[in-house]
Every structure is written in structure tokens, then in C-alpha cells.
Design a protein around this motif. Structure first.
Motif, short mmCIF file in Angstrom:
data_model
loop_
_atom_site.label_atom_id
_atom_site.label_comp_id
_atom_site.label_asym_id
_atom_site.label_seq_id
_atom_site.Cartn_x
_atom_site.Cartn_y
_atom_site.Cartn_z
N CYS A 30 16.56 -43.20 1.59
CA CYS A 30 17.23 -44.32 2.23
C CYS A 30 18.03 -43.80 3.42
O CYS A 30 18.07 -42.60 3.67
CB CYS A 30 18.14 -45.05 1.25
SG CYS A 30 19.51 -44.03 0.68
N GLY A 31 18.69 -44.70 4.11
CA GLY A 31 19.51 -44.32 5.23
C GLY A 31 20.89 -43.87 4.80
O GLY A 31 21.42 -44.32 3.76
N TRP A 34 23.30 -46.90 4.75
CA TRP A 34 23.10 -47.77 3.60
C TRP A 34 23.74 -47.19 2.35
O TRP A 34 24.37 -47.90 1.58
CB TRP A 34 21.60 -47.98 3.39
CG TRP A 34 21.25 -48.87 2.23
CD1 TRP A 34 21.22 -50.23 2.23
CD2 TRP A 34 20.91 -48.47 0.90
NE1 TRP A 34 20.87 -50.69 0.99
CE2 TRP A 34 20.67 -49.63 0.15
CE3 TRP A 34 20.78 -47.24 0.28
CZ2 TRP A 34 20.31 -49.60 -1.18
CZ3 TRP A 34 20.42 -47.21 -1.05
CH2 TRP A 34 20.18 -48.39 -1.77
#
Length: 93
Positions: A30-31, A34
């Protein structure tokens, strides 16, 4: 009212199981933003050592399980092709 004391820095054995924010984001897939927002605002499991966010192996697994999306299988319809019509050749003037 009791104040919570910050956790002590993990020992060498515990430290091997923990990843910093950037490495944990890469591990989860994921980022960074985030993951940071999830820890700060949405209750993702994490540990703080000073201002740094650390994620254990178990916490990363919990985050993955919390946000697992089922695969979407779409049944494709068979395409019907339009019949091709022979076009007459145009006469060049």
C-alpha cells in the motif's frame, strides 16, 4: 487520570519483527500515506517509539486481513460479430 508512558525502544530480538512505516507499506503493498493515515485516524494496529510508527509482523497481517477485498470474477459474454459485408469497389474517376 493516569498518563501513558511511551514504550521503550524494542530490544534486538523484538526489533527484527518490526518494520518502519516505509518498509511496512512496501510489505503490505500500500501507500505510505494510506498506512500513516490509517494508523493516525482509523485505528490500524501499530506501535509508536517516539514519533516513529512501527508495525510488527502480526500487526501487518491484521491490517491485510482488515482490508482484504474478495476477487471479482466477471463472467464475460460471448461476443457476437457483425457479419462483414463486402463493399463494392468504387470507381476511380
Amino acid at each position: 487520570m493516569t498518563m501513558s508512558t511511551p514504550k521503550a525502544t524494542p530490544t534486538a530480538e523484538e526489533h527484527d519483527d518490526f518494520l518502519k512505516l516505509e518498509d511496512a507499506a512496501a510489505d503490505i503493498g500500500c501507500g505510505v500515506r494510506w498506512l500513516r493515515d490509517g494508523a493516525n485516524h482509523y485505528g490500524f494496529p501499530h506501535d509508536r517509539y517516539g514519533k516513529a510508527l512501527w508495525f510488527s509482523r502480526q500487526q501487518r497481517a491484521e491490517i491485510r486481513a482488515m482490508h482484504r477485498q474478495p476477487a471479482r470474477w466477471r463472467r464475460s459474454k460471448p461476443r457476437t460479430r457483425k457479419p462483414t459485408v463486402a463493399r463494392p469497389a468504387t470507381a476511380a474517376a
